[in-house]
Enzyme design. Structure first.
Site, short mmCIF file in Angstrom:
data_model
loop_
_atom_site.label_atom_id
_atom_site.label_comp_id
_atom_site.label_asym_id
_atom_site.label_seq_id
_atom_site.Cartn_x
_atom_site.Cartn_y
_atom_site.Cartn_z
N LEU A 1 0.82 -1.20 0.00
CA LEU A 1 0.00 0.00 0.00
C LEU A 1 0.86 1.26 0.00
CD1 LEU A 1 -2.87 1.21 0.17
CD2 LEU A 1 -2.64 1.12 2.68
N ASP A 2 0.63 2.11 -1.01
CA ASP A 2 1.29 3.42 -1.12
C ASP A 2 2.82 3.33 -1.17
OD1 ASP A 2 -1.17 4.71 -1.11
OD2 ASP A 2 -1.18 4.94 1.07
N GLN A 3 3.32 2.20 -1.65
CA GLN A 3 4.77 2.01 -1.72
C GLN A 3 5.28 1.84 -3.14
OE1 GLN A 3 6.73 2.20 1.17
NE2 GLN A 3 4.76 2.86 1.98
#
Length: 285
Positions: free
Chosen positions: A228-230
């Protein structure tokens, strides 16, 4: 940009002679080079990246034969990963959105005026709220509700609605896509995150920013991965703020940054300006 424009992207171990080999190959087959960007990660022994635009109007052989000849004459010699795309073949784009409309509307507005070189084929939402806004642009709007119990079925329906698209844009889609979904769209899902990653991950970033007394707020557009969000970051921007700015003002300023950052990232992807290298990107903007 004309319909005779082609774009060549290259990623390979750096070595002397690459530019000469590519340029000579295209010259010998009747192509005219009109733009070239390149980058190497180290003075010697690094990884080499190239983006080249060339005109195909006077090519002496078909696209298929050109690509096979390039593989045989150049790419194999330099162990290249490469791809040629053609401006005349517009990419198909699907948008996922929830209730916030600012990022989606920016994309639709730019697309309607010809500044996003693509075909937006559908907008899918887990809410009904934005139907009229989307249909005013002549774009099909679909509602696919999502709950924890129906997530797998919802994602299957989304994939059915977006079958054949080249890019999915999460224009503030407030659902976390499953690892299985993202794995089927490697580097073909772009998300806009309402903070300057990696700062303020999670809910209500503008309240977090206000509580911390930050002097800059920003937005991040990135490719979506299972983490997530990486995913690899494509574009970021910031806006200076002060202690006088309350949460509503921060949110308004932040949403304006989000619109611009997402639109730039989507355009760069559509124009084949982004090369992924591990969890980073090379952006020839």
């Amino acid at each position: 940009m004309t319909d005779t424009t082609a774009r060549l992207l290259i990623n390979c171990p750096d070595a002397p002679g690459i530019v000469s080999a590519v340029s000579s190959f295209l010259y010998n087959h009747g192509a005219n080079i009109t733009d070239l960007d390149q980058h190497a990660t180290a003075p010697e022994g690094g990884t080499y990246f190239m983006r080249m635009e060339f005109q195909t109007g006077n090519l002496r052989l078909s696209r298929e034969h050109l690509e096979q000849a390039f593989q045989d004459a150049v790419a194999t010699r330099y162990a290249m990963k490469w791809h040629i795309s053609y401006a005349a073949e517009r990419k198909k784009v699907g948008i996922l959105v929830s209730k916030y409309d600012h990022a989606m509307m920016e994309l639709l507005w730019r697309w309607s005026r010809g500044s996003l070189p693509c075909d937006i084929v559908a907008v899918v939402s887990n809410h009904e709220d934005l139907r009229a806004d989307v249909e005013n642009f002549g774009v099909p709007f679909h509602v696919v509700p999502v709950t924890a119990a129906t997530k797998a079925e919802a994602e299957a329906r989304i994939e059915e609605l977006l079958a054949g698209v080249d890019l999915i844009v999460l224009a503030r889609y407030m659902q976390i896509l499953s690892p299985e979904f993202t794995a089927r769209w490697p580097h073909r899902i772009i998300n806009i995150h309402h903070s300057f990653l990696p700062a303020f991950v999670g809910a209500n970033p503008y309240q977090q920013a206000y509580d911390k007394g930050v002097k800059l707020i920003g937005a991040t557009a990135h490719y979506v991965t299972a983490d997530l969000d990486q995913g690899p970051i494509i574009e970021q921007d910031v806006e200076r703020v002060s202690h006088r700015d309350e949460v509503p003002t921060l949110r308004e300023m932040g949403q304006d940054v989000e619109r611009q950052v997402l639109a730039r990232a989507v355009r760069w992807h559509l124009e084949d300006r982004v090369l992924v290298h591990g969890n980073k990107t090379i952006v020839f903007a």
